[in-house]
Write a protein that holds these residues in place. Structure first.
Motif, PDB file in Angstrom:
ATOM      1  N   GLU A   2       0.804  -1.220   0.000  1.00  7.81           N
ATOM      2  CA  GLU A   2       0.000   0.000   0.000  1.00  7.81           C
ATOM      3  C   GLU A   2       0.842   1.278   0.000  1.00  7.81           C
ATOM      4  O   GLU A   2       0.299   2.382  -0.027  1.00  7.81           O
ATOM      5  CB  GLU A   2      -0.917   0.008   1.231  1.00  7.81           C
ATOM      6  CG  GLU A   2      -1.931  -1.115   1.251  1.00  7.81           C
ATOM      7  CD  GLU A   2      -2.680  -1.205   2.578  1.00  7.81           C
ATOM      8  OE1 GLU A   2      -2.255  -0.563   3.570  1.00  7.81           O
ATOM      9  OE2 GLU A   2      -3.680  -1.933   2.631  1.00  7.81           O
ATOM     10  N   ILE A   3       2.143   1.136   0.037  1.00  6.77           N
ATOM     11  CA  ILE A   3       3.020   2.308   0.095  1.00  6.77           C
ATOM     12  C   ILE A   3       2.859   3.132  -1.172  1.00  6.77           C
ATOM     13  O   ILE A   3       2.954   2.602  -2.278  1.00  6.77           O
ATOM     14  CB  ILE A   3       4.504   1.889   0.229  1.00  6.77           C
ATOM     15  CG1 ILE A   3       4.732   1.146   1.518  1.00  6.77           C
ATOM     16  CG2 ILE A   3       5.422   3.107   0.161  1.00  6.77           C
ATOM     17  CD1 ILE A   3       6.119   0.568   1.635  1.00  6.77           C
ATOM     18  N   PRO A   4       2.626   4.440  -1.024  1.00  6.07           N
ATOM     19  CA  PRO A   4       2.506   5.291  -2.207  1.00  6.07           C
ATOM     20  C   PRO A   4       3.818   5.312  -2.994  1.00  6.07           C
ATOM     21  O   PRO A   4       4.894   5.375  -2.411  1.00  6.07           O
ATOM     22  CB  PRO A   4       2.207   6.678  -1.642  1.00  6.07           C
ATOM     23  CG  PRO A   4       1.811   6.472  -0.229  1.00  6.07           C
ATOM     24  CD  PRO A   4       2.416   5.186   0.211  1.00  6.07           C
ATOM     25  N   GLN A   5       3.722   5.258  -4.292  1.00  8.86           N
ATOM     26  CA  GLN A   5       4.895   5.318  -5.159  1.00  8.86           C
ATOM     27  C   GLN A   5       4.700   6.407  -6.218  1.00  8.86           C
ATOM     28  O   GLN A   5       5.024   6.237  -7.377  1.00  8.86           O
ATOM     29  CB  GLN A   5       5.147   3.952  -5.819  1.00  8.86           C
ATOM     30  CG  GLN A   5       5.473   2.832  -4.864  1.00  8.86           C
ATOM     31  CD  GLN A   5       6.771   3.024  -4.095  1.00  8.86           C
ATOM     32  OE1 GLN A   5       7.664   3.756  -4.493  1.00  8.86           O
ATOM     33  NE2 GLN A   5       6.863   2.358  -2.948  1.00  8.86           N
ATOM     34  N   ASP A   6       4.133   7.549  -5.769  1.00 11.99           N
ATOM     35  CA  ASP A   6       3.929   8.679  -6.673  1.00 11.99           C
ATOM     36  C   ASP A   6       5.273   9.358  -6.922  1.00 11.99           C
ATOM     37  O   ASP A   6       6.197   9.235  -6.141  1.00 11.99           O
ATOM     38  CB  ASP A   6       2.951   9.685  -6.061  1.00 11.99           C
ATOM     39  CG  ASP A   6       1.613   9.041  -5.708  1.00 11.99           C
ATOM     40  OD1 ASP A   6       1.175   8.156  -6.466  1.00 11.99           O
ATOM     41  OD2 ASP A   6       1.020   9.413  -4.683  1.00 11.99           O
ATOM     42  N   ASP A   7       5.349  10.132  -7.995  1.00 16.20           N
ATOM     43  CA  ASP A   7       6.560  10.896  -8.241  1.00 16.20           C
ATOM     44  C   ASP A   7       6.636  12.011  -7.208  1.00 16.20           C
ATOM     45  O   ASP A   7       5.845  12.951  -7.229  1.00 16.20           O
ATOM     46  CB  ASP A   7       6.561  11.507  -9.650  1.00 16.20           C
ATOM     47  CG  ASP A   7       6.810  10.459 -10.719  1.00 16.20           C
ATOM     48  OD1 ASP A   7       7.460   9.439 -10.405  1.00 16.20           O
ATOM     49  OD2 ASP A   7       6.361  10.653 -11.857  1.00 16.20           O
TER      50      ASP A   7
ATOM     51  N   SER B 266       8.890   6.124  -3.358  1.00 25.37           N
ATOM     52  CA  SER B 266       9.444   7.151  -4.237  1.00 25.37           C
ATOM     53  C   SER B 266       8.740   8.487  -4.048  1.00 25.37           C
ATOM     54  O   SER B 266       9.180   9.505  -4.569  1.00 25.37           O
ATOM     55  CB  SER B 266       9.347   6.715  -5.704  1.00 25.37           C
ATOM     56  OG  SER B 266       7.995   6.523  -6.062  1.00 25.37           O
ATOM     57  N   GLY B 267       7.657   8.520  -3.282  1.00 24.95           N
ATOM     58  CA  GLY B 267       6.964   9.774  -3.010  1.00 24.95           C
ATOM     59  C   GLY B 267       5.482   9.580  -2.798  1.00 24.95           C
ATOM     60  O   GLY B 267       4.962   8.470  -2.922  1.00 24.95           O
ATOM     61  N   TRP B 268       4.833  10.669  -2.458  1.00 27.22           N
ATOM     62  CA  TRP B 268       3.417  10.648  -2.169  1.00 27.22           C
ATOM     63  C   TRP B 268       2.855  12.000  -2.580  1.00 27.22           C
ATOM     64  O   TRP B 268       3.345  13.050  -2.152  1.00 27.22           O
ATOM     65  CB  TRP B 268       3.212  10.393  -0.682  1.00 27.22           C
ATOM     66  CG  TRP B 268       1.816  10.159  -0.236  1.00 27.22           C
ATOM     67  CD1 TRP B 268       0.781   9.685  -0.983  1.00 27.22           C
ATOM     68  CD2 TRP B 268       1.286  10.376   1.076  1.00 27.22           C
ATOM     69  NE1 TRP B 268      -0.357   9.590  -0.229  1.00 27.22           N
ATOM     70  CE2 TRP B 268      -0.067  10.006   1.058  1.00 27.22           C
ATOM     71  CE3 TRP B 268       1.822  10.821   2.261  1.00 27.22           C
ATOM     72  CZ2 TRP B 268      -0.892  10.085   2.155  1.00 27.22           C
ATOM     73  CZ3 TRP B 268       0.997  10.907   3.363  1.00 27.22           C
ATOM     74  CH2 TRP B 268      -0.338  10.540   3.312  1.00 27.22           C
TER      75      TRP B 268
END
Length: 139
Positions: free
Chosen positions: A5-10, A36-38
């Protein structure tokens, strides 16, 4: 939050670094994982940096309008406040507030100006004339 569930947004630093996040592993224990980001965090950082840039620009305008001395501008530019400036320079906060008045600043001794310049990592000349392009020496 589970590992999947970890966010991997740029993120703001997504291309440079990964962020360590605590997650619940399959065995129910906490462990670390990389993100990598949220988007939410990136937006919050953008709002914060916009606020910093707004304060710097407001301080610049005050200096240009002779409403404040360059001490205010460089304090904002270095993301400091009176307490931090006081701790590093040894000047009392009320003294620094006085130094932010153009008339008082213009009468400061070279020793006091040098103390500010060293803290802000600039020359005394840059401190006195923050918006004047540096002159290049000709050989």
């Amino acid at each position: 939050m589970k590992k999947e569930e970890i966010p991997q947004d740029d993120g703001a630093l997504g291309r440079i670094a990964k962020e360590v996040t605590y997650v619940v592993g399959d065995d129910g224990k906490y462990e670390t994982a990389q993100s990598s980001g949220w988007d939410v965090k990136t937006e919050a950082l953008n709002v914060a940096w916009n606020d910093v840039e707004r304060k710097i620009e407001a301080a610049k305008q005050k200096v240009l309008n002779s409403e404040a001395s360059p001490v205010l501008y460089f304090m904002e530019k270095r993301i400091m406040d009176l307490s931090i400036l006081s701790a590093y320079t040894g000047f009392w906060k009320w003294t620094i507030k006085r130094h932010m008045k153009p008339s008082v600043f213009n009468a400061l001794s070279d020793q006091k100006l040098k103390k500010y310049a060293e803290l802000f990592e600039i020359s005394v000349e840059e401190l006195k004339n923050p918006f004047t392009p540096p002159t290049s020496e000709k050989s």
